[in-house]
Design a protein around this motif. Structure first.
Motif, PDB file in Angstrom:
ATOM      1  N   ILE A 152     -28.290  44.259  11.339  1.00 49.90           N
ATOM      2  CA  ILE A 152     -27.439  43.927  10.175  1.00 49.90           C
ATOM      3  C   ILE A 152     -26.768  45.221   9.715  1.00 49.90           C
ATOM      4  N   THR A 153     -25.430  45.203   9.638  1.00 46.74           N
ATOM      5  CA  THR A 153     -24.701  46.473   9.465  1.00 46.74           C
ATOM      6  C   THR A 153     -23.763  46.451   8.250  1.00 46.74           C
ATOM      7  N   PRO A 154     -23.449  47.662   7.718  1.00 46.98           N
ATOM      8  CA  PRO A 154     -22.604  47.771   6.523  1.00 46.98           C
ATOM      9  C   PRO A 154     -21.122  47.966   6.882  1.00 46.98           C
ATOM     10  N   VAL A 178     -26.080  40.774  16.347  1.00 43.64           N
ATOM     11  CA  VAL A 178     -25.476  41.611  15.308  1.00 43.64           C
ATOM     12  C   VAL A 178     -24.909  40.715  14.204  1.00 43.64           C
ATOM     13  N   LYS A 179     -25.171  41.118  12.949  1.00 43.10           N
ATOM     14  CA  LYS A 179     -24.516  40.480  11.795  1.00 43.10           C
ATOM     15  C   LYS A 179     -23.761  41.598  11.078  1.00 43.10           C
ATOM     16  N   PRO A 180     -22.445  41.727  11.370  1.00 41.35           N
ATOM     17  CA  PRO A 180     -21.688  42.813  10.726  1.00 41.35           C
ATOM     18  C   PRO A 180     -21.340  42.478   9.280  1.00 41.35           C
ATOM     19  N   ALA A 181     -20.928  43.493   8.531  1.00 42.47           N
ATOM     20  CA  ALA A 181     -20.503  43.274   7.136  1.00 42.47           C
ATOM     21  C   ALA A 181     -19.327  42.297   7.105  1.00 42.47           C
ATOM     22  N   SER A 182     -19.323  41.403   6.136  1.00 39.27           N
ATOM     23  CA  SER A 182     -18.251  40.402   6.051  1.00 39.27           C
ATOM     24  C   SER A 182     -16.895  41.030   5.758  1.00 39.27           C
ATOM     25  N   LEU A 183     -16.897  42.191   5.108  1.00 40.83           N
ATOM     26  CA  LEU A 183     -15.624  42.837   4.800  1.00 40.83           C
ATOM     27  C   LEU A 183     -14.993  43.462   6.040  1.00 40.83           C
ATOM     28  N   ARG A 211     -21.620  35.213   5.895  1.00 41.16           N
ATOM     29  CA  ARG A 211     -22.155  35.849   4.680  1.00 41.16           C
ATOM     30  C   ARG A 211     -23.640  36.176   4.846  1.00 41.16           C
ATOM     31  N   GLY A 212     -23.971  37.431   4.579  1.00 45.83           N
ATOM     32  CA  GLY A 212     -25.367  37.864   4.696  1.00 45.83           C
ATOM     33  C   GLY A 212     -26.286  37.024   3.834  1.00 45.83           C
ATOM     34  N   SER A 213     -25.824  36.704   2.616  1.00 40.96           N
ATOM     35  CA  SER A 213     -26.687  35.946   1.701  1.00 40.96           C
ATOM     36  C   SER A 213     -26.943  34.524   2.218  1.00 40.96           C
ATOM     37  N   THR A 231     -28.942  48.439   8.201  1.00 41.65           N
ATOM     38  CA  THR A 231     -28.280  49.557   7.529  1.00 41.65           C
ATOM     39  C   THR A 231     -27.452  48.974   6.397  1.00 41.65           C
ATOM     40  N   GLY A 232     -27.686  49.488   5.194  1.00 36.38           N
ATOM     41  CA  GLY A 232     -26.951  48.968   4.040  1.00 36.38           C
ATOM     42  C   GLY A 232     -27.549  49.486   2.751  1.00 36.38           C
ATOM     43  N   GLY A 233     -27.321  48.770   1.680  1.00 38.91           N
ATOM     44  CA  GLY A 233     -27.748  49.229   0.359  1.00 38.91           C
ATOM     45  C   GLY A 233     -29.243  49.019   0.115  1.00 38.91           C
ATOM     46  N   TYR A 234     -29.774  49.764  -0.861  1.00 39.71           N
ATOM     47  CA  TYR A 234     -31.205  49.715  -1.179  1.00 39.71           C
ATOM     48  C   TYR A 234     -31.653  48.314  -1.593  1.00 39.71           C
ATOM     49  N   GLU A 235     -30.877  47.671  -2.479  1.00 37.91           N
ATOM     50  CA  GLU A 235     -31.301  46.367  -3.001  1.00 37.91           C
ATOM     51  C   GLU A 235     -31.370  45.333  -1.882  1.00 37.91           C
ATOM     52  N   THR A 236     -30.368  45.358  -0.995  1.00 39.77           N
ATOM     53  CA  THR A 236     -30.379  44.399   0.124  1.00 39.77           C
ATOM     54  C   THR A 236     -31.566  44.696   1.042  1.00 39.77           C
ATOM     55  N   GLY A 237     -31.777  45.981   1.305  1.00 39.83           N
ATOM     56  CA  GLY A 237     -32.894  46.372   2.175  1.00 39.83           C
ATOM     57  C   GLY A 237     -34.224  45.917   1.608  1.00 39.83           C
ATOM     58  N   GLU A 252     -32.143  51.744   7.085  1.00 40.77           N
ATOM     59  CA  GLU A 252     -31.257  52.900   6.860  1.00 40.77           C
ATOM     60  C   GLU A 252     -30.485  52.588   5.593  1.00 40.77           C
ATOM     61  N   LEU A 253     -30.928  53.193   4.473  1.00 38.16           N
ATOM     62  CA  LEU A 253     -30.373  52.788   3.176  1.00 38.16           C
ATOM     63  C   LEU A 253     -29.521  53.901   2.556  1.00 38.16           C
ATOM     64  N   GLY A 254     -29.253  53.782   1.271  1.00 37.16           N
ATOM     65  CA  GLY A 254     -28.293  54.671   0.619  1.00 37.16           C
ATOM     66  C   GLY A 254     -28.865  55.971   0.114  1.00 37.16           C
ATOM     67  N   SER A 255     -28.046  56.713  -0.635  1.00 39.95           N
ATOM     68  CA  SER A 255     -28.497  57.964  -1.225  1.00 39.95           C
ATOM     69  C   SER A 255     -27.490  58.458  -2.264  1.00 39.95           C
ATOM     70  N   GLN A 379     -27.797  56.709  -9.843  1.00 39.47           N
ATOM     71  CA  GLN A 379     -27.562  55.688  -8.810  1.00 39.47           C
ATOM     72  C   GLN A 379     -26.573  56.195  -7.761  1.00 39.47           C
ATOM     73  N   GLU A 380     -26.567  55.539  -6.613  1.00 38.57           N
ATOM     74  CA  GLU A 380     -25.610  55.909  -5.561  1.00 38.57           C
ATOM     75  C   GLU A 380     -24.208  55.442  -5.972  1.00 38.57           C
ATOM     76  N   VAL A 381     -23.250  56.371  -6.092  1.00 41.16           N
ATOM     77  CA  VAL A 381     -21.912  55.970  -6.562  1.00 41.16           C
ATOM     78  C   VAL A 381     -21.107  55.328  -5.436  1.00 41.16           C
TER      79      VAL A 381
HETATM   80  P1  NAP Z   1     -24.859  45.858   1.716  1.00 48.73           P
HETATM   81  O1  NAP Z   1     -24.107  45.167   0.659  1.00 48.73           O
HETATM   82  O2  NAP Z   1     -26.314  46.086   1.522  1.00 48.73           O
HETATM   83  O3  NAP Z   1     -24.587  45.019   3.052  1.00 48.73           O
HETATM   84  C1  NAP Z   1     -25.083  45.441   4.291  1.00 48.73           C
HETATM   85  C2  NAP Z   1     -25.268  44.240   5.193  1.00 48.73           C
HETATM   86  O4  NAP Z   1     -26.278  43.383   4.646  1.00 48.73           O
HETATM   87  C3  NAP Z   1     -24.008  43.391   5.343  1.00 48.73           C
HETATM   88  O5  NAP Z   1     -23.906  42.922   6.664  1.00 48.73           O
HETATM   89  C4  NAP Z   1     -24.274  42.249   4.381  1.00 48.73           C
HETATM   90  O6  NAP Z   1     -23.592  41.064   4.686  1.00 48.73           O
HETATM   91  C5  NAP Z   1     -25.767  42.059   4.568  1.00 48.73           C
HETATM   92  N1  NAP Z   1     -26.376  41.334   3.449  1.00 48.73           N
HETATM   93  C6  NAP Z   1     -25.892  41.116   2.224  1.00 48.73           C
HETATM   94  N2  NAP Z   1     -26.759  40.385   1.487  1.00 48.73           N
HETATM   95  C7  NAP Z   1     -27.820  40.146   2.266  1.00 48.73           C
HETATM   96  C8  NAP Z   1     -29.050  39.471   2.087  1.00 48.73           C
HETATM   97  N3  NAP Z   1     -29.370  38.878   0.932  1.00 48.73           N
HETATM   98  N4  NAP Z   1     -29.925  39.443   3.118  1.00 48.73           N
HETATM   99  C9  NAP Z   1     -29.621  40.048   4.271  1.00 48.73           C
HETATM  100  N5  NAP Z   1     -28.465  40.713   4.509  1.00 48.73           N
HETATM  101  C10 NAP Z   1     -27.579  40.759   3.516  1.00 48.73           C
HETATM  102  O7  NAP Z   1     -24.233  47.293   2.030  1.00 48.73           O
HETATM  103  P2  NAP Z   1     -22.709  47.708   2.178  1.00 48.73           P
HETATM  104  O8  NAP Z   1     -22.068  47.653   0.838  1.00 48.73           O
HETATM  105  O9  NAP Z   1     -22.087  46.970   3.316  1.00 48.73           O
HETATM  106  O10 NAP Z   1     -22.882  49.225   2.649  1.00 48.73           O
HETATM  107  C11 NAP Z   1     -23.051  50.285   1.773  1.00 48.73           C
HETATM  108  C12 NAP Z   1     -24.491  50.748   1.721  1.00 48.73           C
HETATM  109  O11 NAP Z   1     -24.960  51.070   3.030  1.00 48.73           O
HETATM  110  C13 NAP Z   1     -24.619  52.027   0.924  1.00 48.73           C
HETATM  111  O12 NAP Z   1     -25.757  51.947   0.107  1.00 48.73           O
HETATM  112  C14 NAP Z   1     -24.793  53.091   1.990  1.00 48.73           C
HETATM  113  O13 NAP Z   1     -25.433  54.257   1.560  1.00 48.73           O
HETATM  114  C15 NAP Z   1     -25.592  52.344   3.007  1.00 48.73           C
HETATM  115  N6  NAP Z   1     -25.497  52.991   4.311  1.00 48.73           N
HETATM  116  C16 NAP Z   1     -26.593  53.621   4.820  1.00 48.73           C
HETATM  117  C17 NAP Z   1     -26.505  54.283   6.042  1.00 48.73           C
HETATM  118  C18 NAP Z   1     -27.692  54.970   6.650  1.00 48.73           C
HETATM  119  O14 NAP Z   1     -27.668  55.200   7.847  1.00 48.73           O
HETATM  120  N7  NAP Z   1     -28.702  55.333   5.883  1.00 48.73           N
HETATM  121  C19 NAP Z   1     -25.296  54.284   6.738  1.00 48.73           C
HETATM  122  C20 NAP Z   1     -24.202  53.626   6.172  1.00 48.73           C
HETATM  123  C21 NAP Z   1     -24.305  52.978   4.970  1.00 48.73           C
HETATM  124  P3  NAP Z   1     -22.267  40.629   3.884  1.00 48.73           P
HETATM  125  O15 NAP Z   1     -21.290  41.709   4.157  1.00 48.73           O
HETATM  126  O16 NAP Z   1     -21.934  39.318   4.463  1.00 48.73           O
HETATM  127  O17 NAP Z   1     -22.633  40.563   2.427  1.00 48.73           O
END
Ligand code: NAP
Length: 479
Positions: A152-154, A178-183, A211-213, A231-237, A252-255, A379-381
């Motif tokens: 699952i990717t951002p 793979v489930k890529p980001a919807s955007l 949609r991930g959700s 890889t994505g945000g803390y709350e989703t992770g 792999e989350l944010g910072s 928080q992560e801006v």
């Molecule tokens: P995100 O909102 O957490 O989304 C990431 C992925 O998770 C998307 O594919 C999203 O799908 C999916 N998702 C959303 N809701 C979900 C749920 N309830 N259950 C399972 N999957 C769900 O993150 P983002 O805004 O795309 O990316 C930004 C974040 O990624 C930042 O916090 C950044 O720091 C972090 N990041 C971390 C790294 C690393 O290597 N540490 C690298 C790059 C980015 P949808 O798009 O369909 O909602």
């Protein structure tokens, strides 16, 4: 002239398919509709998992040289079609043309590294005779593929962060969904095209858009999926970790990464490195510089020169060579960043430059005197905003840097070896960069964080370790 809307299909097993519903993909710079992609259903996810079971069996039986060949061919396909990959990234994401070119080059590197690391999946022998009673046993460990990987990717690196999961998964002999980001789903679909062109057998790779959700729960909860690489945000992770059950996960989350500038630093280097680290990809970078701590004697000089360099950055159209900073990924995200700046200002922060928003574009912004209760202080801006604060000593800089729920990477500028070593030992992060900002990554290094920044490491070889299991083998020899 009206833009041509591309109607994409998603890849399930070896077939490009539609779904009952569609989702729109927009250019965040112009707001124009550029493509529609399928919005997968839960049934589509189940189908992808079913196909991946067959794919995992096939993948595990591919010889190492066959896996290497496929990975090299996929890399070569991307190299031969570089311009079109670059254009896809520019169209769907925040990246400028120069940033998009870098990402495509890194993706090629990630796939070639994956091919090379495939030949290094090895295990050690075990000296059984260390234990009395085991003198006649000899044995070793070998690594075997986990089976099905869910990836699952951002949105912020829409091609290379997908390659960081697909490359190692295939190198290790797994199937991957793979489930890529919807955007930003288009680059992931183009990557799948490269693998089919490279001769990857059907069912080893699926790319499901949706949609991930809606569709991630049935994916991550399924017992046949053995590794969830997120890889994505803390709350989703955090949500995903609650659902995965007994299976391996990589998070792999944010910072809100810090960089420390001490009074003996090379100021020129410190400024150019932190300006680019703070504002690259409009600040939407997990290791982007969000907090800068400068030792007092240097503070005013550093701040003045940092602001001067920041004001030179050109915000504008992504496809223009001279543009330094493109839009944020959406107007909604830009409004969020704008509101965080406004809140900090209301609480007493000073805006040294920037602070304005136009649609999805936020000016590169420098803040000082930001009170700790401001959201942007903790928080992560994930936008083009940096906080620059003075500190009295190295110790204070380290304490401030560590005072965060995150711990991905940190940077420190100093000419003293002893100081650098103290920082290495005391900074609580997954990586510490000396005489560089926090924003340093090559694709072959272990990459990941501690605390709220995640669990595990990527960086091809380390992802392969996570995507394989160890099997112990022992032979009992006759006396
Ligand atoms: P995100 O909102 O957490 O989304 C990431 C992925 O998770 C998307 O594919 C999203 O799908 C999916 N998702 C959303 N809701 C979900 C749920 N309830 N259950 C399972 N999957 C769900 O993150 P983002 O805004 O795309 O990316 C930004 C974040 O990624 C930042 O916090 C950044 O720091 C972090 N990041 C971390 C790294 C690393 O290597 N540490 C690298 C790059 C980015 P949808 O798009 O369909 O909602």
């Amino acid at each position: 002239m009206k833009n041509q809307i591309v109607q994409e299909r998603m890849l399930i097993g070896g077939e490009w398919v539609k779904a009952k519903e569609e989702m729109d993909v927009f250019d965040p710079g112009t707001g124009e509709l550029i493509a529609t992609v399928p919005s997968a259903s839960v049934e589509d996810v189940k189908e992808a998992i079913k196909k991946a079971k067959d794919g995992a069996e096939k993948s595990a039986t591919l010889s190492v040289h066959e896996r290497m060949n496929i990975l090299h061919k996929a890399a070569s396909y991307i190299e031969a079609n570089k311009t079109s990959f670059v254009n896809t990234i520019i169209a769907e994401s925040s990246k400028t043309i120069r940033e998009a070119r870098k990402e495509v080059i890194r993706c090629i590197e990630t796939l070639r590294l994956s091919a090379e690391e495939a030949r290094r999946i090895d295990g050690q022998t075990i000296p059984f005779s260390q234990m009395p009673g085991h003198e006649t046993r000899v044995g070793y460990v070998y690594r075997f593929p986990v089976g099905i990987v869910a990836a699952i990717t951002p949105f912020n690196d829409p091609l290379n962060l997908v390659a960081h999961k697909v490359g190692p998964a295939i190198a290790a002999g797994n199937a991957v969904i793979v489930k890529p980001a919807s955007l930003t789903p288009l680059s992931a679909l183009r990557l799948a095209e490269a693998f089919l062109h490279a001769g990857l057998p059907a069912n080893i790779l699926s790319v499901i858009t949706g949609r991930g959700s809606n569709i991630c729960d049935p994916l991550v909860e399924h017992d046949d999926v053995r590794f969830v690489s997120f890889t994505g945000g803390y709350e989703t992770g955090k949500e995903i970790t609650k659902k995965v059950g007994v299976k391996k996960t990589g998070m792999e989350l944010g910072s809100n990464s810090p960089t420390i500038i001490l009074k003996d630093a090379n100021v020129e280097e410190a400024i150019s490195s932190t300006v680019s680290g703070a504002f690259g990809v409009a600040g939407q970078n997990c290791i982007g510089v969000q907090r800068i701590y400068v030792e007092y004697p240097l503070y005013q000089t550093f701040l003045t020169r940092f602001v001067k360099e920041t004001k030179k950055l050109k915000v504008g159209t992504k496809s223009e060579e001279t543009t330094d900073i493109g839009p944020m990924i959406s107007e909604k995200e830009a409004k969020r960043v704008e509101s965080w700046i406004a809140e900090a200002k209301k609480l007493g922060a000073s805006i040294c430059c920037g602070g304005e928003r136009k649609k999805a574009y936020v000016e590169p912004t420098v803040l000082t005197n930001v009170p700790t209760q401001a959201t942007i202080a903790t928080q992560e801006v994930f936008g083009p905003v940096v906080l620059i604060e003075p500190v009295d000593s190295l110790q204070e800089a380290i304490e401030q840097s560590n005072d965060s729920g995150y711990g991905l990477q940190a940077g420190i500028f100093t000419e003293k070896l002893e100081t650098a070593f103290q920082a290495i030992h005391e900074l609580q992060f997954g990586g510490v960069m000396i005489n560089d900002s926090s924003d340093v990554r090559i694709d072959g290094m272990p990459f990941g964080g501690i605390k709220g920044s995640g669990i595990g490491r990527e960086g091809v070889r380390y992802a392969i370790e996570a995507m394989t299991e160890q099997k112990v083998v022992a032979f009992k020899l006759q006396k």
